[in-house]
Write an enzyme that holds these catalytic residues in place. Structure first.
Site, short mmCIF file in Angstrom:
data_model
loop_
_atom_site.label_atom_id
_atom_site.label_comp_id
_atom_site.label_asym_id
_atom_site.label_seq_id
_atom_site.Cartn_x
_atom_site.Cartn_y
_atom_site.Cartn_z
N LEU A 14 0.86 -1.19 0.00
CA LEU A 14 0.00 0.00 0.00
C LEU A 14 0.89 1.24 0.00
O LEU A 14 1.03 1.95 0.99
CB LEU A 14 -0.94 -0.01 1.20
N HIS A 15 1.53 1.45 -1.12
CA HIS A 15 2.46 2.56 -1.29
C HIS A 15 2.18 3.22 -2.63
O HIS A 15 1.79 2.55 -3.58
CB HIS A 15 3.90 2.03 -1.22
N ALA A 16 2.38 4.51 -2.72
CA ALA A 16 2.26 5.28 -3.97
C ALA A 16 0.91 5.08 -4.65
O ALA A 16 -0.11 5.41 -4.08
CB ALA A 16 3.43 4.99 -4.89
#
Length: 88
Positions: A14-16
């Site tokens: 759950l990044h960018a």
């Protein structure tokens, strides 16, 4: 309070981009949606910053929850996104 456990499917976690897509969908729900790593503190799923500081990586299990009218549908919608490879 409805909640659902789901495994993060995006390769970057759950990044960018995945965090932005999940946050946008969570913010559009009629109820506040929370997300937490197992045994961690929940954060507001409608915030990209909160999702990124959660540090949920590929393969991590998270718990999505919400409370109020429409909570079950909101949890299902966010769980479906988190369980999808949003980098594909």
């Amino acid at each position: 309070m409805p909640e659902k456990r789901v495994t993060v499917a995006s390769k970057v976690g759950l990044h960018a981009r995945p965090a932005a897509l999940v946050a946008k969908a969570a913010a559009a729900q009629s109820v506040a949606v929370s997300i937490a790593k197992v045994d961690g503190d929940p954060v507001a799923a409608g915030s990209v910053l909160n999702l990124m500081t959660l540090a949920a990586g590929f393969g991590d299990e998270v718990i999505i929850s919400a409370e109020g009218d429409g909570a079950e549908a909101a949890v299902d919608a966010i769980a479906e996104l988190v369980a999808t490879d949003l980098d594909a």
